[in-house]
Design an enzyme around this catalytic site. Structure first.
Site, PDB file in Angstrom:
ATOM      1  N   SER A   1      -4.988   2.631   2.210  1.00  0.00           N
ATOM      2  CA  SER A   1      -5.458   2.023   0.806  1.00  0.00           C
ATOM      3  C   SER A   1      -5.071   2.855  -0.178  1.00  0.00           C
ATOM      4  CB  SER A   1      -6.793   1.249   0.760  1.00  0.00           C
ATOM      5  OG  SER A   1      -6.838   0.199  -0.208  1.00  0.00           O
TER       6      SER A   1
ATOM      7  N   ASP B   1      -2.054  -9.053   3.877  1.00  0.00           N
ATOM      8  CA  ASP B   1      -2.931  -8.442   3.106  1.00  0.00           C
ATOM      9  C   ASP B   1      -2.966  -9.095   1.592  1.00  0.00           C
ATOM     10  OD1 ASP B   1      -4.252  -6.541   1.472  1.00  0.00           O
ATOM     11  OD2 ASP B   1      -3.554  -4.996   2.629  1.00  0.00           O
TER      12      ASP B   1
ATOM     13  N   HIS C   1      -6.194  -6.916   4.589  1.00  0.00           N
ATOM     14  CA  HIS C   1      -6.289  -5.454   4.033  1.00  0.00           C
ATOM     15  C   HIS C   1      -7.304  -4.701   5.249  1.00  0.00           C
ATOM     16  CE1 HIS C   1      -5.651  -2.323   1.494  1.00  0.00           C
ATOM     17  NE2 HIS C   1      -6.915  -2.051   1.110  1.00  0.00           N
TER      18      HIS C   1
END
Length: 875
Positions: free
Chosen positions: A726, A803, A836
């Site tokens: 991330s 995502d 994600h």
């Protein structure tokens, strides 16, 4: 604190995944496997001799799984918690406590320069600081930690979560237990009913009360399984949800029912429409009415009859009532509710969200159909596409305003505030009822100007009581904080209503008591300097005028619990500050009891204790993790070193994890774990083993430069690798780009941001402002120097195709730029239908297998061969 807290799908499970912590990481596993390879080529005598004495294991680690978020990408079984906040938030990261400014690649450059100086001076050579054996530089031989162990939860401490609930008459110390072993499905129980430290039942404990006997009920001839519950304040009814379907991170839809405790039967929330899915439902404090959102409209159900009254009628794809849209759910409220009942049940405050101008982003699902809908005839072989209203930086934000519903009059109204922000430049961050007033926090779009507004709901008037230019205080921005209402009690020294809030004071976050409600000059309850409050106040004891909070007073990598009087005097530690520790606590509704969770550095434990607010002492250990202690004794776990590194004259924490049999005369490959995201702190004294980020007060978190981790005892640049997920993926790629192979040769980026113009507006603009105001900053932070990336030996990029947070667009755009530049020294792995967290269809296991194997190949020199492939010519 007067209303019961919603409980999770599984409450107080004895083997809960909710608040668990990992004790081993990808890095240590890779080093173990590298050691196995090395042993094939080295004589056994070359290995370091194991430590002569074995000690009971008490690990000094700080790599923890986030509470209530085990599937979060930044905090799976290998990653450290990306931040310490209340309430939990996510990252690109959603656990947002503090932040740093993203300004070009400067923070990466500063870190690399500091790292080079650090290595050159060999300042990493120091003694061990391991809690369980301060003199140890290696571990005695034992079993090795395996990847399967970590992924299976073998190293995860058992922990328990309490859902405290006030009694119908304000009784303190009551728990709401769902699916507890050996009990009915939903039970209200006195925390003292299971006995004290001596095993005897407490004589003052209230009797347990069953609210729901079985985890299912019948309506007509259909059986419904209960998935989530919310008791009314009088505990005579329970709002239950069945057939839940996930929406985004926090939101879901479900069928809602009103369950009668006495008859043990249920009826639909809306008897006229029992099969229609509901997005949110909330009790009033009087236990006689429920307000709920369905199809983005708000409705009221009074339990006196079956009638449901519509409060709004124009809700739909563009308008939301009482619930947040994607960006407010993710970045502002960290939850699925934007509805607030008044304490007297006469009014409802709710958010109206207008998404008309917000652009859409398509999320594609190639394998599954999350909508549950069958495809149209002829479209069976096409992916399902979900359009999400997603405001990227510089694009229109949703327009929000606060509305009110008068239950008795049946009308909806708004209250205008003179000098309020224009609707397109306004964010509503917090709403709280305070008797007949409503406290509302708003900021401008880039979150550097804060206004606190106070609304008189009866007079239907409002005014601004605070106007704070945060940028002028320290060049930073507004942090979302949660306020606690302090009602007036003249006989107890509180002549006026007030509230406790977290404010910037003495270069840190501290608690302040504002009273009366419109007083802009508070009493500072905590002051520092050199330490700060972690998040907001944990609890308030109104009888004794005490405020409980968690802070960094002992050390920025420790957490202890304290109490202080509302006037700022008589601050006392609630936990033992004579030992290095990391604590968390959950207080009962009246603050008379606490679930105290010791999270490190030794093996975690939990106990229920009475507080200074309780005249009767009570203590009961509920978890010791004895099995984990024995497991740790039998396995080789990393040796940890804590220290600081100076970046731009700011001392930042690091933790170095050395192999179990570390030999200072040998050189080892080094893996840096990057997170470095705004609000992140991952260097702590929690029990776990992994690299962590840093936090040393407001100055370090507001700094445009961030350093994370550092190497083990080696100065060989070819053995340096870096990785992150991330924001950590962005930091990894930015480091590789800035360094261009001079220090690091390998990198692994999972779900990375590659251009902040692709991320959501509320998060990004808080730190970088808008592209119009900071065009150079956005250009400099984008991963765009493909030549520099090509100078590295090799790197790996992985991303979930579905995502909804960090869009696949980030990775695909980077790949296109690499193609145009002819750069080929990288590997890519994409995961269909994964968001994600990358979990769909075994994806999470593949992520870590890939990271581990890829890194082993890197340190074994395999990628050098791949980058310079030679045909095998037969003789």
């Amino acid at each position: 604190m007067s209303e019961p807290k919603p409980i999770q799908d599984t409450l107080d499970r004895r083997h809960s995944r909710e608040s668990s912590i990992s004790s081993a990481s990808t890095t240590s596993l890779v080093f173990d496997r590298l050691a196995e390879e090395s042993e094939k080529n080295h004589d056994a005598s070359s290995r370091p001799h194991p430590s002569a004495a074995r000690h009971a294991y008490t690990d000094d680690n700080s790599d923890a799984i986030k509470e209530s978020d085990i599937n979060d990408p930044e905090t799976g079984p290998f990653l450290g918690a990306s931040s310490e906040t209340t309430p939990p938030r996510k990252g690109v990261d959603r656990k947002l406590k503090k932040v740093l400014l993203i300004v070009g690649g400067f923070f990466v450059a500063a870190w690399i320069v500091s790292l080079v100086v650090f290595l050159t001076n060999k300042s990493y050579k120091h003694g061990s600081q391991i809690d369980h054996d301060p003199a140890a530089t290696n571990r005695k031989s034992g079993k090795r930690v395996t990847l399967d162990q970590v992924q299976s939860g073998f190293w995860r401490p058992t922990s328990h979560t309490f859902s405290w609930i006030p009694g119908p008459d304000g009784e303190d110390g009551l728990l709401l237990e769902q699916e507890a072993r050996g009990k009915h499905f939903l039970v209200v129980e006195d925390v003292r009913s299971q006995g004290s430290a001596d095993g005897e039942a407490h004589p003052d404990a209230a009797e347990s009360r069953t609210l729901i006997k079985d985890p299912w009920f019948y309506w007509g001839d259909q059986q419904h399984s209960i998935l989530q519950t919310w008791p009314s304040k009088n505990q005579k009814k329970v709002l239950v949800a069945t057939q839940k379907q996930r929406n985004w991170r926090h939101s879901f839809t479900a069928l809602y029912w009103v369950f009668d405790v006495e008859s043990q039967s249920a009826e639909p929330l809306d008897p006229a429409h029992p099969e229609e899915r509901v997005q949110l439902a909330t009790w009033n404090a009087q236990s006689d009415a429920i307000v709920f959102t369905r199809s983005n409209n708000l409705f009221l159900r009074k339990l006196a009859d079956d009638k449901v009254t519509p409060i709004t009628t124009d809700g739909g794809p563009e308008y939301f009532y009482g619930i947040p849209d994607w960006v407010y759910e993710e970045e502002v409220f960290s939850g699925n509710s934007a509805t607030w009942w008044s304490a007297d049940g006469k009014h409802v405050a709710f958010l109206r969200t207008n998404e008309t101008e917000v652009p859409e982003y398509p999320i594609q699902y190639f394998v599954s159909r999350p909508s549950g809908a069958e495809p149209e005839v002829g479209e069976e072989n096409y992916p399902e596409v979900r359009q999400i209203k997603y405001p990227k930086v510089g694009s229109p934000n949703p327009v929000v305003d606060l509305l009110f519903y008068d239950v008795e009059k049946g009308d909806v109204f708004t209250v205008d505030i003179d000098g309020d922000f224009p609707e397109k430049d306004k964010l509503i961050n917090f709403v709280m009822w305070a008797d007949g007033n409503v406290l509302v926090k708003t900021t401008n779009r880039v979150s550097d100007v804060l206004q606190v507004n106070l609304i008189d709901i009866v007079a239907r008037t409002g005014k601004t009581v605070q106007h704070v230019d945060v940028a002028k205080i320290d060049g930073g921005w507004f942090e979302i904080s949660h306020v606690m209402y302090i009602p007036a009690d003249p006989k107890n020294g509180r002549p006026h209503d007030g509230y406790v809030d977290t404010v910037i004071h003495n270069d840190g976050d501290h608690l302040a008591y504002f009273t009366p409600m419109d007083n802009p000059k508070p009493v500072y309850i905590t002051e520092g300097p050199g330490w700060e409050v972690d998040g907001s106040a944990s609890a308030v004891d109104l009888k004794n005028n005490l405020v409980y909070f968690r802070s960094t007073k002992e050390s920025s990598i420790q957490r202890h619990i304290y109490s202080v009087h509302l006037n700022g005097t008589d601050m006392k530690p609630f936990t033992d500050t004579t030992h290095e520790s990391y604590y968390d606590v959950s207080f009962s509704s009246g603050a008379g009891f606490g679930l105290l969770s010791y999270q490190g550095p030794k093996v975690p434990w939990q106990k229920v204790v009475s507080t200074p607010s309780n005249p009767k002492s009570y203590e009961r250990i509920i978890e010791e993790n004895k099995d984990l202690t024995q497991q740790a004794k039998k396995h080789e776990l990393p040796v940890l070193e804590y220290g600081t590194i100076k970046v731009d004259d700011v001392e930042l924490n690091y933790v170095e994890r050395r192999p179990p049999h570390f030999d200072k005369n040998k050189k080892y490959p080094v893996l840096f774990q990057q997170y470095s995201g705004p609000g992140s702190q991952t260097v702590t004294k929690k029990f776990a083993v992994d690299f962590q980020s840093s936090d040393g007060g407001r100055r370090t978190t507001r700094s445009p430069r961030r350093a994370t981790g550092r190497p083990s005892a080696t100065s060989t640049p070819t053995a340096f690798a870096i990785w992150g997920w991330s924001y950590g993926g962005f930091a990894t790629l930015k480091t590789l780009e800035t360094d261009a192979g001079r220090t690091f040769r390998y990198g692994m980026a999972v779900a990375p941001v590659t251009d902040w113009r692709f991320y959501d507006s509320i998060y990004t603009e808080r730190y970088m402002r808008t592209p119009d105001l900071n065009r150079n900053g956005y250009q400099q932070t984008a991963i765009s120097n493909t030549t520099a990336l090509g100078a590295n030996e090799r790197f790996l990029v992985m991303h979930g195709v579905a995502d909804d947070n960090v869009h696949m667009q980030n990775t695909l755009t980077l790949l296109d730029e690499l193609d145009l530049a002819g750069v080929e020294n990288y590997d890519v792995h994409v995961f269909p239908d994964s968001d994600h967290s990358i979990y769909f269809h075994n994806a999470n296991r593949i992520v870590y297998d890939k990271l581990s194997n890829w890194l082993i190949n890197a340190f074994n020199g395999e990628w050098v061969k791949v980058n310079d492939a030679k045909p095998k010519i037969e003789s």
